[in-house]
Design an enzyme around this catalytic site. Structure first.
Site, short mmCIF file in Angstrom:
data_model
loop_
_atom_site.label_atom_id
_atom_site.label_comp_id
_atom_site.label_asym_id
_atom_site.label_seq_id
_atom_site.Cartn_x
_atom_site.Cartn_y
_atom_site.Cartn_z
CG LEU A 98 -1.94 -1.15 1.25
CD1 LEU A 98 -2.69 -1.16 2.57
CD2 LEU A 98 -2.93 -1.03 0.09
CG ASN A 113 1.21 -7.23 6.37
OD1 ASN A 113 0.32 -7.87 5.81
ND2 ASN A 113 2.49 -7.40 6.10
CG HIS A 115 5.81 -11.04 6.62
ND1 HIS A 115 5.50 -11.28 5.29
CD2 HIS A 115 7.14 -11.27 6.74
CE1 HIS A 115 6.60 -11.64 4.66
NE2 HIS A 115 7.61 -11.65 5.51
CG ASP A 155 5.83 -8.32 4.04
OD1 ASP A 155 4.64 -8.08 4.32
OD2 ASP A 155 6.17 -9.05 3.12
C1 GAR Z 1 -0.43 -15.88 5.37
O1 GAR Z 1 0.57 -16.84 5.58
C2 GAR Z 1 0.12 -14.49 5.56
O2 GAR Z 1 1.04 -14.38 6.59
C3 GAR Z 1 0.76 -14.27 4.22
O3 GAR Z 1 -0.18 -14.75 3.31
C4 GAR Z 1 -0.85 -15.87 3.90
C5 GAR Z 1 -2.33 -15.70 3.74
O4 GAR Z 1 -3.02 -16.85 4.20
N1 GAR Z 1 1.10 -12.87 3.99
C6 GAR Z 1 2.22 -12.47 3.40
O5 GAR Z 1 3.02 -13.25 2.92
C7 GAR Z 1 2.43 -10.97 3.35
N2 GAR Z 1 3.67 -10.67 2.77
P1 GAR Z 1 -4.60 -16.84 4.34
O6 GAR Z 1 -5.16 -16.24 3.04
O7 GAR Z 1 -4.97 -18.27 4.53
O8 GAR Z 1 -4.95 -15.99 5.52
#
Ligand code: GAR
Length: 201
Positions: A98, A113, A115, A155
């Site tokens: 964002l 967020n 991560h 992140d």
């Molecule tokens: C999660 O592991 C989250 O931490 C990651 O995407 C996945 C979403 O899972 N986010 C990132 O990597 C941000 N850089 P979900 O759709 O099952 O909640």
């Protein structure tokens, strides 16, 4: 009125589900007023609909096709979200950065967020796989999960909660993913609770 939460997703939405479940079990005193996905195929949209939460699909592609900028996309997205008057925005697997222009429109509320890595490690996409490969090469001995405040850099931003996650020699990538997701589901609820408790006081 309980605090109003907007959740942004791009995929499965298992962390969205953890928040929905925590609201339903009254662990969280808040309401999700909107779920936004940049992808119409995101399973999290089905989860939201099943929980009777309004959804918005807001893809970047039409903007790109019209030669519009990423900032224009972010500002239009921010305006849509503003209509729902949120007290908290949660990025739960939202795979876009964002911009400052978006964040400036929400200066008075928390944007957080989730991560699946420790601070300053494996920023961006495929973090769990990259951590797993780094472990196999002997570069790291553990990984983790963090929830952090959102700033206009991928992140990064002040960590609010951090938890280390072990990696074992016998782990498959799938084992590590499962262990991390279990921690995430707990940590995101814990962090949302902390913020909502402050808002509810
Ligand atoms: C999660 O592991 C989250 O931490 C990651 O995407 C996945 C979403 O899972 N986010 C990132 O990597 C941000 N850089 P979900 O759709 O099952 O909640």
């Amino acid at each position: 009125m309980s605090p109003r939460i907007v959740v942004l997703i791009s995929g499965n939405g298992s962390n969205l589900q953890a928040i929905i479940d925590a609201i339903n079990s009254k662990t969280l005193n808040g309401q999700i007023v909107l779920v936004v996905s940049n992808k119409d195929s995101a399973y999290g949209l089905t989860r939201a609909t099943q929980a009777e939460i309004p959804t918005l699909v807001f893809p970047l592609k039409p903007y790109k096709d019209l030669g519009k900028t990423r900032i224009e996309y972010d500002i239009d997205l921010a305006k849509k979200i503003k209509e729902y008057n949120p007290n908290l925005i949660v990025l739960a697997g939202w795979m876009h950065i964002l911009s400052e222009e978006f964040l400036n429109l929400f200066k008075d509320i928390n944007i957080i967020n989730l991560h699946p890595a420790l601070p300053n490690q494996f920023d961006g996409a495929d973090s769990i796989k990259r951590a797993y490969e780094a472990f196999k090469k002997g570069e790291i001995t553990k990984t983790g999960v963090m929830v952090h405040k959102v700033i206009p850099d991928v992140d990064k931003g002040e960590p609010l909660l951090i938890e280390e996650v072990s990696i074992f020699e016998t782990d498959s990538l799938n084992d590590l993913e499962t262990r991390i997701h279990t921690v995430e589901h707990r940590l995101i609820v814990q962090c949302v609770k902390k913020i909502l408790d402050e808002l509810n006081h």
